[in-house]
Design an enzyme around this catalytic site. Structure first.
Site, PDB file in Angstrom:
ATOM      1  CE  LYS A 189      -3.488  -2.490   2.691  1.00 23.85           C
ATOM      2  NZ  LYS A 189      -4.185  -2.602   3.991  1.00 23.85           N
ATOM      3  N   GLY A 242      -7.090  -3.834   1.616  1.00 23.80           N
ATOM      4  CA  GLY A 242      -8.234  -3.788   2.515  1.00 23.80           C
ATOM      5  C   GLY A 242      -7.790  -3.724   3.962  1.00 23.80           C
ATOM      6  CB  SER A 252      -5.734  -7.076   5.752  1.00 23.47           C
ATOM      7  OG  SER A 252      -5.065  -6.195   4.857  1.00 23.47           O
ATOM      8  CB  ALA A 275       0.598  -8.634   9.130  1.00 24.60           C
ATOM      9  CE  LYS A 290      -4.183   1.830   4.726  1.00 27.00           C
ATOM     10  NZ  LYS A 290      -3.366   1.171   5.754  1.00 27.00           N
ATOM     11  CB  SER A 335      -2.193   1.521  12.690  1.00 27.82           C
ATOM     12  OG  SER A 335      -1.755   2.567  11.846  1.00 27.82           O
TER      13      SER A 335
END
Length: 340
Positions: A108, A137, A139, A141, A192, A255
């Site tokens: 991403k 999406g 997700s 890990a 995002k 995150s």
């Protein structure tokens, strides 16, 4: 091999590449995980655990290598490196790809110097004779590795290729939808991360849930503005790769972007925050790319612009907050997306 099982090489042994390798092994495929460092490949082989996914054992049938020797035998090749490494890695792997191989990008990001999406970068390096699909999406890990129910999107204008990826990755804990809008899906996954950094900054400053909701909602508006200007569909940003990924990245301590933002909001510099997180913070790179694209296209993105100024120009976060809250009044549904 039996049934629909196939040989797959996953390029990139970070948390996401490792988690997807586990998923694909669980689906019965013959999977090889490629690591950039020979020493890291050896550690993964002997310890059968990735430090980024603590407590999750790597199955013995998962082959771990430091070369591209398995790529010519693979029907599917997954690129899972950080965004800054995608171009060089694709260039190195290109000579080993066989005709008919389907390539999947799960990174991403937006390339810093060119403003290109990851599938565009990969195509430039491997040529146009391969089908390329983006998988994106909400997700983390850490959760996919533990088989926590997750939903993502396989995006490609080639429906057959998207459906193949859907079939290969689909499992009882990993649901895959298809979408022809690869532009919107990839941009949602990249942009995002900027908003998640901003939400982290808000948290680090000690602001409230109201502030985070404001940041996420108006941030989504900015994401869709730029996405549509670059050829994506606005409705894509209301789906898993847009709103879904935004929600999970802005609210979870998994995150890296949010964790880095928290540190910045508490007063550390951007570089100190990146070092303290200890892994790639994609929002840092995406902030510069989005800023340059928005300036080039004349798209209004005040939150993203302020993120760029904090990250790259050392602008104080309290100054940014005052500016954003004091902007000229307007209607919420105002769709005039050109800069004022």
């Amino acid at each position: 091999m039996e049934g629909n099982a196939m040989k797959i090489t996953v390029i990139g042994s970070g948390a996401w590449g490792t988690a997807l390798s586990l998923l694909l092994c669980g689906n019965g495929h013959q999977v090889t995980l490629w690591s950039f460092l020979a020493s890291e490949a050896e550690t993964l082989r002997t310890q059968r655990e990735n430090p980024m996914l603590k407590g999750v054992r790597l199955p013995e049938e998962l082959e771990i290598v430091n070369d591209f020797s398995t790529v010519p035998q693979s029907a599917l090749v997954v690129f899972a490196t950080p965004s800054f490494a995608v171009r060089q890695t694709a260039r190195n792997a290109a000579p080993f790809l066989r005709e008919g191989t389907v390539v999947v990008s799960v990174t991403k990001g937006i390339e810093a110097d060119t403003g290109l999406r990851m599938t565009e970068v990969i195509r430039q390096e491997i040529g146009d004779s391969y089908k390329v699909v983006a998988l994106s999406g909400p997700s983390h890990a850490e959760e996919v590795g533990r088989k926590i129910p997750t939903g993502v999107v396989a995006a490609s204008p080639d429906l057959e290729a998207a459906e193949l990826v859907q079939d290969v990755f689909m499992s009882p804990s990993f649901r895959v939808y298809t979408n022809p809008d690869v532009v919107g899906v990839e941009l949602g996954g990249a942009l995002k991360n900027i908003i998640a950094l901003c939400c982290g900054i808000s948290d680090g400053m000690g602001l409230g849930d109201n502030t985070k909701a404001l940041m996420m909602t108006r941030g989504m508006t900015e994401m869709a503005r730029l996405g549509v200007a670059l050829g994506g569909r606005s409705e894509t940003f209301a789906g898993l790769s847009g709103m879904g990924d935004l929600i999970v990245t802005c609210t979870s301590m998994h995150s890296r972007n949010r964790r880095a933002g928290i540190r910045i909001g508490m007063g550390t510099t951007a570089q100190e925050a990146m070092e303290q997180v200890g892994a790639t913070v994609e929002g840092y790179y995406a902030a510069k790319s989005a800023y340059l694209l928005a300036e080039k296209l004349g798209v209004e993105m005040p939150i993203s612009r302020c993120a760029y100024e904090v990250l790259y120009e050392n602008r104080p976060v309290h100054d940014v907050l005052s500016e954003l809250m004091g902007r000229q009044k307007r209607g919420e549904a105002d769709e005039s997306w050109i800069q004022e």
